[in-house]
Design a protein around this motif. Sequence first.
Motif, mmCIF file in Angstrom:
data_model
loop_
_atom_site.group_PDB
_atom_site.id
_atom_site.type_symbol
_atom_site.label_atom_id
_atom_site.label_comp_id
_atom_site.label_asym_id
_atom_site.label_seq_id
_atom_site.Cartn_x
_atom_site.Cartn_y
_atom_site.Cartn_z
ATOM 1 N N LEU A 1 6.028 74.189 32.463
ATOM 2 C CA LEU A 1 6.755 74.864 31.381
ATOM 3 C C LEU A 1 5.967 74.822 30.074
ATOM 4 C CD1 LEU A 1 9.275 75.984 29.862
ATOM 5 C CD2 LEU A 1 10.111 73.627 29.761
ATOM 6 N N ILE A 2 5.500 73.645 29.695
ATOM 7 C CA ILE A 2 4.822 73.495 28.410
ATOM 8 C C ILE A 2 3.418 74.081 28.435
ATOM 9 C CG2 ILE A 2 4.032 71.818 26.694
ATOM 10 C CD1 ILE A 2 7.087 72.242 26.837
ATOM 11 N N THR A 3 2.755 74.016 29.585
ATOM 12 C CA THR A 3 1.426 74.625 29.685
ATOM 13 C C THR A 3 1.496 76.117 29.398
ATOM 14 O OG1 THR A 3 0.686 72.991 31.304
ATOM 15 C CG2 THR A 3 -0.555 75.046 31.192
ATOM 16 N N PHE A 4 2.441 76.814 30.032
ATOM 17 C CA PHE A 4 2.586 78.245 29.798
ATOM 18 C C PHE A 4 3.195 78.539 28.424
ATOM 19 C CE2 PHE A 4 2.353 78.476 34.504
ATOM 20 C CZ PHE A 4 1.334 79.405 34.608
ATOM 21 N N GLY A 5 4.172 77.723 27.999
ATOM 22 C CA GLY A 5 4.845 77.978 26.728
ATOM 23 C C GLY A 5 3.953 77.762 25.527
ATOM 24 N N THR A 6 3.350 76.581 25.425
ATOM 25 C CA THR A 6 2.439 76.360 24.300
ATOM 26 C C THR A 6 1.164 77.176 24.477
ATOM 27 O OG1 THR A 6 1.510 74.377 25.361
ATOM 28 C CG2 THR A 6 3.309 74.043 23.794
ATOM 29 N N TRP B 1 5.870 88.246 18.151
ATOM 30 C CA TRP B 1 7.020 87.467 18.613
ATOM 31 C C TRP B 1 7.480 87.880 20.007
ATOM 32 C CZ3 TRP B 1 8.853 83.021 17.376
ATOM 33 C CH2 TRP B 1 10.165 82.649 17.690
ATOM 34 N N MET B 2 7.406 89.147 20.322
ATOM 35 C CA MET B 2 7.829 89.608 21.640
ATOM 36 C C MET B 2 6.998 88.955 22.739
ATOM 37 S SD MET B 2 10.060 91.568 23.086
ATOM 38 C CE MET B 2 10.359 92.033 24.790
ATOM 39 N N VAL B 3 5.703 88.847 22.525
ATOM 40 C CA VAL B 3 4.826 88.208 23.512
ATOM 41 C C VAL B 3 5.187 86.722 23.653
ATOM 42 C CG1 VAL B 3 2.436 87.529 23.982
ATOM 43 C CG2 VAL B 3 2.954 89.850 23.223
ATOM 44 N N ILE B 4 5.459 86.069 22.539
ATOM 45 C CA ILE B 4 5.811 84.648 22.586
ATOM 46 C C ILE B 4 7.105 84.436 23.363
ATOM 47 C CG2 ILE B 4 6.577 82.697 21.172
ATOM 48 C CD1 ILE B 4 4.516 83.531 19.086
ATOM 49 N N THR B 5 8.128 85.230 23.069
ATOM 50 C CA THR B 5 9.407 85.051 23.770
ATOM 51 C C THR B 5 9.288 85.376 25.263
ATOM 52 O OG1 THR B 5 10.099 87.295 23.133
ATOM 53 C CG2 THR B 5 10.800 85.485 21.711
ATOM 54 N N LEU C 1 9.026 83.495 30.902
ATOM 55 C CA LEU C 1 8.332 83.414 32.190
ATOM 56 C C LEU C 1 7.925 81.978 32.494
ATOM 57 C CD1 LEU C 1 6.148 86.635 31.919
ATOM 58 C CD2 LEU C 1 8.083 86.265 33.466
ATOM 59 N N ALA C 2 7.583 81.212 31.459
ATOM 60 C CA ALA C 2 7.245 79.801 31.654
ATOM 61 C C ALA C 2 8.420 79.046 32.263
ATOM 62 C CB ALA C 2 6.846 79.175 30.318
ATOM 63 N N VAL C 3 9.620 79.303 31.745
ATOM 64 C CA VAL C 3 10.813 78.649 32.278
ATOM 65 C C VAL C 3 11.058 79.069 33.721
ATOM 66 C CG1 VAL C 3 13.330 78.517 32.091
ATOM 67 C CG2 VAL C 3 11.911 78.304 30.041
ATOM 68 N N ALA C 4 10.962 80.364 33.997
ATOM 69 C CA ALA C 4 11.216 80.854 35.355
ATOM 70 C C ALA C 4 10.268 80.211 36.362
ATOM 71 C CB ALA C 4 11.078 82.379 35.388
ATOM 72 N N ILE C 5 8.982 80.164 36.033
ATOM 73 C CA ILE C 5 7.992 79.592 36.950
ATOM 74 C C ILE C 5 8.248 78.099 37.134
ATOM 75 C CG2 ILE C 5 5.532 79.104 37.261
ATOM 76 C CD1 ILE C 5 5.054 81.742 35.605
ATOM 77 N N ALA C 6 8.541 77.399 36.038
ATOM 78 C CA ALA C 6 8.787 75.961 36.124
ATOM 79 C C ALA C 6 10.015 75.651 36.973
ATOM 80 C CB ALA C 6 8.953 75.384 34.719
ATOM 81 N N VAL C 7 11.051 76.472 36.865
ATOM 82 C CA VAL C 7 12.256 76.266 37.673
ATOM 83 C C VAL C 7 11.961 76.506 39.151
ATOM 84 C CG1 VAL C 7 14.607 77.089 38.140
ATOM 85 C CG2 VAL C 7 13.836 76.776 35.773
ATOM 86 N N TYR C 8 11.186 77.529 39.460
ATOM 87 C CA TYR C 8 10.795 77.756 40.853
ATOM 88 C C TYR C 8 9.991 76.577 41.397
ATOM 89 C CZ TYR C 8 12.316 82.630 41.370
ATOM 90 O OH TYR C 8 13.072 83.777 41.492
ATOM 91 N N PHE D 1 14.568 83.393 37.807
ATOM 92 C CA PHE D 1 14.089 84.590 37.113
ATOM 93 C C PHE D 1 15.108 85.034 36.064
ATOM 94 C CE2 PHE D 1 12.917 89.202 37.048
ATOM 95 C CZ PHE D 1 11.608 89.033 36.632
ATOM 96 N N ILE D 2 16.380 84.970 36.424
ATOM 97 C CA ILE D 2 17.443 85.352 35.489
ATOM 98 C C ILE D 2 17.486 84.384 34.308
ATOM 99 C CG2 ILE D 2 19.949 85.585 35.231
ATOM 100 C CD1 ILE D 2 19.957 86.463 38.223
ATOM 101 N N VAL D 3 17.330 83.081 34.589
ATOM 102 C CA VAL D 3 17.291 82.089 33.516
ATOM 103 C C VAL D 3 16.120 82.364 32.585
ATOM 104 C CG1 VAL D 3 16.899 79.645 32.993
ATOM 105 C CG2 VAL D 3 18.532 80.294 34.773
ATOM 106 N N GLY D 4 14.981 82.774 33.157
ATOM 107 C CA GLY D 4 13.824 83.114 32.329
ATOM 108 C C GLY D 4 14.133 84.232 31.351
ATOM 109 N N PHE D 5 14.795 85.269 31.819
ATOM 110 C CA PHE D 5 15.164 86.366 30.920
ATOM 111 C C PHE D 5 16.240 85.943 29.926
ATOM 112 C CE2 PHE D 5 12.789 89.273 33.629
ATOM 113 C CZ PHE D 5 12.298 90.159 32.681
ATOM 114 N N PHE D 6 17.054 84.997 30.337
ATOM 115 C CA PHE D 6 18.043 84.428 29.422
ATOM 116 C C PHE D 6 17.337 83.723 28.254
ATOM 117 C CE2 PHE D 6 21.228 80.796 28.793
ATOM 118 C CZ PHE D 6 21.985 81.516 27.889
ATOM 119 N N ILE D 7 16.250 83.008 28.557
ATOM 120 C CA ILE D 7 15.458 82.359 27.509
ATOM 121 C C ILE D 7 14.842 83.405 26.578
ATOM 122 C CG2 ILE D 7 13.460 80.891 27.048
ATOM 123 C CD1 ILE D 7 15.847 79.420 28.272
ATOM 124 N N VAL D 8 14.378 84.524 27.142
ATOM 125 C CA VAL D 8 13.843 85.612 26.319
ATOM 126 C C VAL D 8 14.928 86.126 25.369
ATOM 127 C CG1 VAL D 8 12.911 87.960 26.330
ATOM 128 C CG2 VAL D 8 12.124 86.301 28.032
#
Length: 273
Positions: A14-19, A37-41, A46-53, A163-170
């Motif tokens: 999560l943090i590798t992709f997020g930071t 900002w759009m790219v950051i969000t 996507l960082a959250v989605a991948i980490a959850v998987y 994947f849905i949680v990832g878009f929720f974070i966005v």
Amino acid sequence: MSAFWGELIGTMVLITFGTGVCAAVTLKKSFAQNAGWMVITMGWGLAVAIAVYVSGPISGAHLNPALTIALAFNGSFPWEQVPSYITAQMIGAFLGAGLVVLHYLPHWKETEDAGAKLGVFATKPAIHHTFANLLSEIIGTFILVFGILAIGANKSTDGLNPFIVGFFIVAIGLSLGATTGYAINPARDLGPRLAHFFLPIAGKGGSNWKYAWIPIVGPLLGGSLGGMFYHSAFEGKESPVLVYAGIVTVLILLLSYTLGTKPNYKTAKKNAA
């Protein structure tokens, strides 16, 4: 693999992709510099989605002390496992930030702005207003935990839930994140902030510890309230602790308003004139 390692590796991902996306947009001579900002969000989502998987089948993919504590308050996670989960999340967050330091190694020297470098790792407010900043983190994390529990209740889409949680974070980032950088996760802010403090990053400056308590306390309060509210309102289960948590939250907000930093609007008006 144990749940401890699942949380550690998942949070590291999560943090590798997020930071990493923050570094890409912020650091000089990156091809993605100033992408916005759009790219950051999107990167964080996507960082959250991948980490959850990655960690979901192993540890349940909490990846966030605020979620772990909220689930413990609801009785759906054992309190005795809370310390090991939070420890794993903190270690994973530190290691993920460390990987980003290495990955962007030549870019730190190219970037003169010490504040921008800190922004790769840790959150900061757009306007320094202690009460408003704390409230933003409480609201954002309330919605985060409440939404995750609601998404989890929809069993027909289990495979798509990460994947849905990832878009929720966005969605949280786009709508609510622009005030404080939406930590909404104590490990997401504190782990990388510690990495910034300890690791040898060229021209890094201070780690802004004066602000660091807000992305810890705010998410813990908001996440606990969000979890208990969902537990009470949507599952029909009494949660007496919700009242006490609400009182504590109000008291802390009142203290932050009374004792905290506020913008000097008079000085701003004089400067504008």
